[in-house]
Design a protein around this motif. Structure first.
Motif, mmCIF file in Angstrom:
data_model
loop_
_atom_site.group_PDB
_atom_site.id
_atom_site.type_symbol
_atom_site.label_atom_id
_atom_site.label_comp_id
_atom_site.label_asym_id
_atom_site.label_seq_id
_atom_site.Cartn_x
_atom_site.Cartn_y
_atom_site.Cartn_z
ATOM 1 N N TYR A 1 -5.259 7.517 -0.237
ATOM 2 C CA TYR A 1 -4.052 6.712 -0.431
ATOM 3 C C TYR A 1 -4.447 5.266 -0.669
ATOM 4 O O TYR A 1 -5.609 4.873 -0.463
ATOM 5 C CB TYR A 1 -3.111 6.828 0.775
ATOM 6 C CG TYR A 1 -3.660 6.267 2.066
ATOM 7 C CD1 TYR A 1 -3.362 4.962 2.477
ATOM 8 C CD2 TYR A 1 -4.478 7.036 2.903
ATOM 9 C CE1 TYR A 1 -3.862 4.438 3.668
ATOM 10 C CE2 TYR A 1 -4.974 6.535 4.099
ATOM 11 C CZ TYR A 1 -4.668 5.237 4.464
ATOM 12 O OH TYR A 1 -5.166 4.726 5.638
ATOM 13 N N ARG A 2 -3.486 4.470 -1.119
ATOM 14 C CA ARG A 2 -3.725 3.052 -1.338
ATOM 15 C C ARG A 2 -3.842 2.348 0.004
ATOM 16 O O ARG A 2 -2.949 2.441 0.854
ATOM 17 C CB ARG A 2 -2.574 2.411 -2.135
ATOM 18 C CG ARG A 2 -2.395 2.952 -3.525
ATOM 19 C CD ARG A 2 -3.553 2.582 -4.446
ATOM 20 N NE ARG A 2 -3.673 1.146 -4.602
ATOM 21 C CZ ARG A 2 -2.992 0.442 -5.516
ATOM 22 N NH1 ARG A 2 -2.133 1.043 -6.325
ATOM 23 N NH2 ARG A 2 -3.183 -0.867 -5.632
ATOM 24 N N THR B 1 5.186 -2.384 -2.579
ATOM 25 C CA THR B 1 4.564 -1.607 -3.651
ATOM 26 C C THR B 1 3.413 -2.383 -4.257
ATOM 27 O O THR B 1 3.602 -3.510 -4.722
ATOM 28 C CB THR B 1 5.588 -1.268 -4.741
ATOM 29 O OG1 THR B 1 6.676 -0.551 -4.149
ATOM 30 C CG2 THR B 1 4.950 -0.421 -5.839
ATOM 31 N N PRO B 2 2.210 -1.814 -4.267
ATOM 32 C CA PRO B 2 1.068 -2.510 -4.861
ATOM 33 C C PRO B 2 1.082 -2.364 -6.384
ATOM 34 O O PRO B 2 1.807 -1.517 -6.923
ATOM 35 C CB PRO B 2 -0.131 -1.778 -4.257
ATOM 36 C CG PRO B 2 0.366 -0.381 -4.039
ATOM 37 C CD PRO B 2 1.827 -0.509 -3.692
ATOM 38 N N ARG C 1 -0.405 -10.784 -1.479
ATOM 39 C CA ARG C 1 0.774 -10.946 -2.320
ATOM 40 C C ARG C 1 0.261 -11.041 -3.752
ATOM 41 O O ARG C 1 -0.369 -12.029 -4.129
ATOM 42 C CB ARG C 1 1.545 -12.210 -1.937
ATOM 43 C CG ARG C 1 2.068 -12.178 -0.522
ATOM 44 C CD ARG C 1 2.961 -13.360 -0.227
ATOM 45 N NE ARG C 1 2.260 -14.632 -0.378
ATOM 46 C CZ ARG C 1 2.781 -15.813 -0.065
ATOM 47 N NH1 ARG C 1 4.006 -15.881 0.409
ATOM 48 N NH2 ARG C 1 2.096 -16.924 -0.216
ATOM 49 N N TYR C 2 0.538 -10.034 -4.526
ATOM 50 C CA TYR C 2 -0.034 -9.982 -5.873
ATOM 51 C C TYR C 2 0.762 -10.882 -6.813
ATOM 52 O O TYR C 2 1.520 -10.436 -7.664
ATOM 53 C CB TYR C 2 -0.060 -8.540 -6.364
ATOM 54 C CG TYR C 2 -1.092 -7.705 -5.654
ATOM 55 C CD1 TYR C 2 -2.402 -7.675 -6.097
ATOM 56 C CD2 TYR C 2 -0.764 -6.958 -4.515
ATOM 57 C CE1 TYR C 2 -3.365 -6.914 -5.430
ATOM 58 C CE2 TYR C 2 -1.714 -6.206 -3.862
ATOM 59 C CZ TYR C 2 -3.010 -6.187 -4.323
ATOM 60 O OH TYR C 2 -3.963 -5.438 -3.675
ATOM 61 N N VAL C 3 0.573 -12.206 -6.634
ATOM 62 C CA VAL C 3 1.238 -13.175 -7.490
ATOM 63 C C VAL C 3 0.495 -13.255 -8.818
ATOM 64 O O VAL C 3 -0.631 -12.777 -8.959
ATOM 65 C CB VAL C 3 1.277 -14.564 -6.821
ATOM 66 C CG1 VAL C 3 2.034 -14.498 -5.515
ATOM 67 C CG2 VAL C 3 -0.128 -15.101 -6.598
ATOM 68 N N GLU C 4 1.129 -13.856 -9.797
ATOM 69 C CA GLU C 4 0.512 -13.968 -11.122
ATOM 70 C C GLU C 4 -0.825 -14.713 -11.017
ATOM 71 O O GLU C 4 -0.919 -15.774 -10.414
ATOM 72 C CB GLU C 4 1.451 -14.716 -12.076
ATOM 73 C CG GLU C 4 0.929 -14.783 -13.499
ATOM 74 C CD GLU C 4 1.908 -15.498 -14.430
ATOM 75 O OE1 GLU C 4 1.544 -15.731 -15.586
ATOM 76 O OE2 GLU C 4 3.024 -15.809 -13.981
ATOM 77 N N GLY D 1 0.830 -1.190 0.000
ATOM 78 C CA GLY D 1 0.000 0.000 0.000
ATOM 79 C C GLY D 1 0.864 1.239 0.000
ATOM 80 O O GLY D 1 2.077 1.177 -0.232
ATOM 81 N N GLU D 2 0.246 2.389 0.257
ATOM 82 C CA GLU D 2 0.945 3.667 0.292
ATOM 83 C C GLU D 2 0.871 4.263 1.699
ATOM 84 O O GLU D 2 -0.061 3.978 2.461
ATOM 85 C CB GLU D 2 0.309 4.666 -0.682
ATOM 86 C CG GLU D 2 0.442 4.278 -2.134
ATOM 87 C CD GLU D 2 -0.323 5.241 -3.035
ATOM 88 O OE1 GLU D 2 -0.046 5.225 -4.252
ATOM 89 O OE2 GLU D 2 -1.183 6.000 -2.535
#
Length: 528
Positions: A183-184, A160-161, A190-193, A145-146
């Motif tokens: 803000y984010r 970092t998102p 976990r932004y995995v594929e 997030g931010e």
């Protein structure tokens, strides 16, 4: 295998596998203690993707899917309603279905008791004491997030998102143009594929970090922890000042579990039920209940849901990315943050909401109305179409009359009594005006008129503090009268503050686990 787990004496028995139990158990196992996780629900299948379904009524089907099997009975302002609450009952607890928003509270939430209009006694542990555990929890749960532009307490661990969608970029720009500070949101994802952001559903890809993926599973991987599922704790037993054993039922058979230390993390609605059910000669009002406060001071957040339509031809789709804290603390009054909910205003959501409205009104006796709501729901779904839903989480405050009530005999049914205070209702009216003003320039509409409790955020029923007459637990989250009983869920909260409770639960669980492990080391070294 299960017989071996039951017969063994454990260093620590952890009751509950959500954020509080999973996080504490992992830390204890990583520090070399033998840990037994005890879970009412089943282990389930790790790769399943199941959304929380509040319309499913069959208790067996609900239990299989990890939902709490029984309806909650809530007496709110003297009127009793019955409904399925957004609670889990399997490994990971409710957290496997949560929206994975893990935000830090404000410094003044913990340190500035003068800012509260209610004499709560405040938090007995300062923000600075919690700070290292916030950072460790943010690492453990892979928070991305931010930094909140209004905060001086920036986290060094935020990942970092991925980039915002075009619709969220447009919304963020419009809010900033209004002088707000969006803000984010801080998300345990976990932004995995192939990640689909399983908000409100179990994640089959280990994208979302919850009590299971971040807690129980890594604990089991150490070889120091084990899991006993389908095991319902009925009571804690022992002598005055110490728990000696736990009475439970597993697959319909009574069992006895023994450990040096007990960590209770069954949630703010069920942990007090365990203690109230543990009556004995030396615990006439229940285990750890000399103060008479077990189950009392129940708090939730007040939900203020608002549909906001994007301007011009901004792309649609649900948003779970944005939030702002401009309304957190305004002109001496405590409110909370406003954040995107990550849901569409869909036909199914509207049907469920309308049914809840009827269930809480005198019209609940007219059974056909439960089905007739489908007609206005179709119309409303077309009307709301591209709207994004935001929610203001308004802080609740503790009142002893708001409480968890133990049902006669053992039952899955959770019963609560809650009365809206004049103070809360007055503050809510101001909060709604502030939210409406914040979204000026957008077409917007509140999705409710009556005060709505966020039943996914219960807290406060075993609050911690210095004074045994005003709290159930010490600042170390140990029961004042029971030397080997600790609590690590949201029941410890003296106040609810204005953000989602999960990060605080995780941070406190790490803190308490370290205290337990430190004491175990001193016992081994003979210095206790």
């Amino acid at each position: 295998m299960a017989d071996d787990l039951i017969a063994r004496h454990w260093d620590v028995i952890v009751i509950g596998t959500g954020i509080g139990g999973g996080t504490a158990g992992r830390r204890l196992a990583e520090r070399g203690l033998s840990v037994l996780f005890v879970e009412k629900g089943s282990a389930g299948h790790r790769a399943e993707q199941t959304a929380l379904n509040l319309e499913m009524v069959d208790p067996v089907a609900r239990q299989i899917r990890g939902f709490w099997p029984s309806q909650m009975k809530a007496q709110v302002n003297g009127r009793e309603t019955t409904f399925f609450a957004p609670l889990g009952s399997a490994v990971g607890g409710s957290s496997v279905f949560y929206a994975a928003t893990l935000e830090r509270p404000e410094r003044h939430d913990l340190d500035d008791c003068a800012a509260r209009p209610h004499p709560t006694g405040g938090w007995p542990v300062s923000y600075d004491n919690f700070r290292p555990y916030f950072e460790q929890a943010e690492q453990m749960y892979h928070i991305c997030g931010e930094v909140d532009p209004l905060s001086d307490e920036a986290s060094a661990n935020l990942r970092t998102p991925p980039p915002l969608s075009a619709g969220d970029v447009s919304m963020k720009e419009r809010l900033a143009a209004r002088g707000l500070h969006p803000y984010r949101l801080h998300s345990a994802v976990r932004y995995v594929e192939g990640c689909r952001e399983c908000f409100g559903a179990k994640c089959p890809r280990d994208c979302k970090m919850d009590g299971r993926s971040a807690g129980v599973d890594p604990a089991l991987a150490t070889g120091k922890a084990a899991l006993l599922d389908r095991c319902e704790v009925r009571a804690l037993r022992g002598r005055s000042g110490r728990v000696t054993h736990i009475e439970a039922m597993r697959n319909g058979k009574p069992i006895t579990l023994r450990g040096t230390c007990v960590v209770l993390a069954a949630g703010a609605l069920s942990s007090p039920r365990v203690l109230l059910a543990s009556k004995a000669k030396h615990w006439p009002d229940g285990c750890g209940n000399d103060s008479g406060l077990v189950g009392r001071n129940l708090m939730f957040h007040m939900n203020e849901m608002i549909a906001v339509w994007p301007t011009k031809a901004a792309p649609s789709g649900p948003s779970k990315s944005l939030g702002f804290r401009d309304l957190y603390y305004v002109a001496g009054q405590r409110f909370g943050m406003v954040q995107a909910m990550g849901i569409d205003v869909s036909y199914g959501e509207i049907v469920h909401y309308l049914k809840l409205l009827i269930a809480r009104s005198p019209l609940r006796r007219i059974k056909p109305l439960q089905e007739l709501v489908r007609i206005p729901a179709i119309v409303a779904a077309r009307l709301f179409g591209s709207a994004k839903v935001f929610v203001g989480l308004m802080e609740d405050l503790p009142y002893a009359g708001n409480r968890v009530v133990l049902s006669e005999g053992y039952t899955d049914t959770i019963r609560i009594e809650y009365q809206f205070s004049a103070e809360v209702l007055a503050r809510r009216r101001v909060f709604r005006r502030l939210i409406r003003r914040a979204f000026a320039g957008h077409r917007r509409m509140f999705l409710g008129f009556q005060p709505e409790l966020n039943f996914g955020h219960p807290c406060g029923t075993l609050r911690f503090g210095h004074d045994p007459a005003q709290s159930v637990l010490t600042p170390d989250c140990r029961a004042h009268e029971v030397e080997n009983l600790y609590v690590t869920d949201a029941s410890i909260f003296p106040t609810s503050f204005g953000v989602n409770p999960s990060l605080m639960i995780a941070a406190n669980a790490l803190r308490v686990a370290d205290l337990i492990a430190d004491e175990a080391e001193r016992r081994r070294d003979g210095t206790v």
